[in-house]
Motif scaffolding. Sequence first.
Motif, PDB file in Angstrom:
ATOM      1  N   GLU A  54      37.717  26.601  35.817  1.00  0.00           N
ATOM      2  CA  GLU A  54      38.406  27.799  36.313  1.00  0.00           C
ATOM      3  C   GLU A  54      39.010  28.601  35.156  1.00  0.00           C
ATOM      4  O   GLU A  54      38.904  29.827  35.127  1.00  0.00           O
ATOM      5  CB  GLU A  54      39.497  27.399  37.312  1.00  0.00           C
ATOM      6  N   ASN A  55      39.632  27.902  34.196  1.00  0.00           N
ATOM      7  CA  ASN A  55      40.202  28.587  33.030  1.00  0.00           C
ATOM      8  C   ASN A  55      39.114  29.291  32.224  1.00  0.00           C
ATOM      9  O   ASN A  55      39.306  30.421  31.758  1.00  0.00           O
ATOM     10  CB  ASN A  55      40.975  27.611  32.147  1.00  0.00           C
ATOM     11  N   MET A  56      37.978  28.621  32.056  1.00  0.00           N
ATOM     12  CA  MET A  56      36.881  29.219  31.295  1.00  0.00           C
ATOM     13  C   MET A  56      36.311  30.423  32.032  1.00  0.00           C
ATOM     14  O   MET A  56      35.928  31.412  31.398  1.00  0.00           O
ATOM     15  CB  MET A  56      35.796  28.185  31.021  1.00  0.00           C
ATOM     16  N   GLU A  57      36.261  30.355  33.362  1.00  0.00           N
ATOM     17  CA  GLU A  57      35.761  31.500  34.127  1.00  0.00           C
ATOM     18  C   GLU A  57      36.704  32.690  33.972  1.00  0.00           C
ATOM     19  O   GLU A  57      36.238  33.830  33.844  1.00  0.00           O
ATOM     20  CB  GLU A  57      35.612  31.117  35.607  1.00  0.00           C
ATOM     21  N   GLU A  58      38.016  32.415  33.978  1.00  0.00           N
ATOM     22  CA  GLU A  58      38.988  33.498  33.757  1.00  0.00           C
ATOM     23  C   GLU A  58      38.816  34.088  32.362  1.00  0.00           C
ATOM     24  O   GLU A  58      38.817  35.321  32.195  1.00  0.00           O
ATOM     25  CB  GLU A  58      40.417  32.968  33.925  1.00  0.00           C
ATOM     26  N   ASP A  59      38.668  33.224  31.359  1.00  0.00           N
ATOM     27  CA  ASP A  59      38.450  33.709  29.991  1.00  0.00           C
ATOM     28  C   ASP A  59      37.180  34.542  29.904  1.00  0.00           C
ATOM     29  O   ASP A  59      37.149  35.581  29.229  1.00  0.00           O
ATOM     30  CB  ASP A  59      38.363  32.527  29.011  1.00  0.00           C
ATOM     31  N   ALA A  86      35.471  42.078  30.352  1.00  0.00           N
ATOM     32  CA  ALA A  86      36.234  43.329  30.432  1.00  0.00           C
ATOM     33  C   ALA A  86      36.432  43.926  29.041  1.00  0.00           C
ATOM     34  O   ALA A  86      36.293  45.145  28.855  1.00  0.00           O
ATOM     35  CB  ALA A  86      37.585  43.076  31.103  1.00  0.00           C
ATOM     36  N   GLU A  87      36.730  43.079  28.050  1.00  0.00           N
ATOM     37  CA  GLU A  87      36.906  43.561  26.675  1.00  0.00           C
ATOM     38  C   GLU A  87      35.611  44.156  26.136  1.00  0.00           C
ATOM     39  O   GLU A  87      35.623  45.201  25.480  1.00  0.00           O
ATOM     40  CB  GLU A  87      37.369  42.421  25.766  1.00  0.00           C
ATOM     41  N   VAL A  88      34.495  43.490  26.395  1.00  0.00           N
ATOM     42  CA  VAL A  88      33.199  43.989  25.917  1.00  0.00           C
ATOM     43  C   VAL A  88      32.897  45.346  26.560  1.00  0.00           C
ATOM     44  O   VAL A  88      32.437  46.272  25.888  1.00  0.00           O
ATOM     45  CB  VAL A  88      32.075  42.963  26.208  1.00  0.00           C
TER      46      VAL A  88
END
Length: 133
Positions: free
Chosen positions: A84-89, A95-97
């Motif tokens: 879940e943390n990796m999916e959020e990251d 979004a940054e890209v």
Amino acid sequence: MAKQRGSCNSGSSSSRGCLSNLKCKCGTDAVDADCGFFKWIGGVREIGDELRFQLFEKETTIAELEMQKQIVEEKVKKLQLKKENMEEDLQELKAEVSQMRIELMKSSRNEKNFSLALMLSWVLFGIIVMYLK
């Protein structure tokens, strides 16, 4: 009087295995019901003790398996949290890209506009220099 063929130790897993080793005084196997021979194979207490020991072994095995299951479930929970943390990251990086692409397109447009403005200013400068001569 009963004779034993071989030995029947108390550590055997079944009292039936002991019956096949017993002989009646008439010479037939002890499992022959026609003879009328009767002898206790190990006391009721020994059989009860053996059954309690087997039950204890099974309960121990079940407890060990339950502990292993609990450990595996905890590992699965940790891995799910990590996922879940990796999916959020990953979503944040996407979004940054996207934002960087937008900025790159804007800067590319600005670069073209600046290049065009520079060319026009040189052309205008050239025209003014020619006119002043």
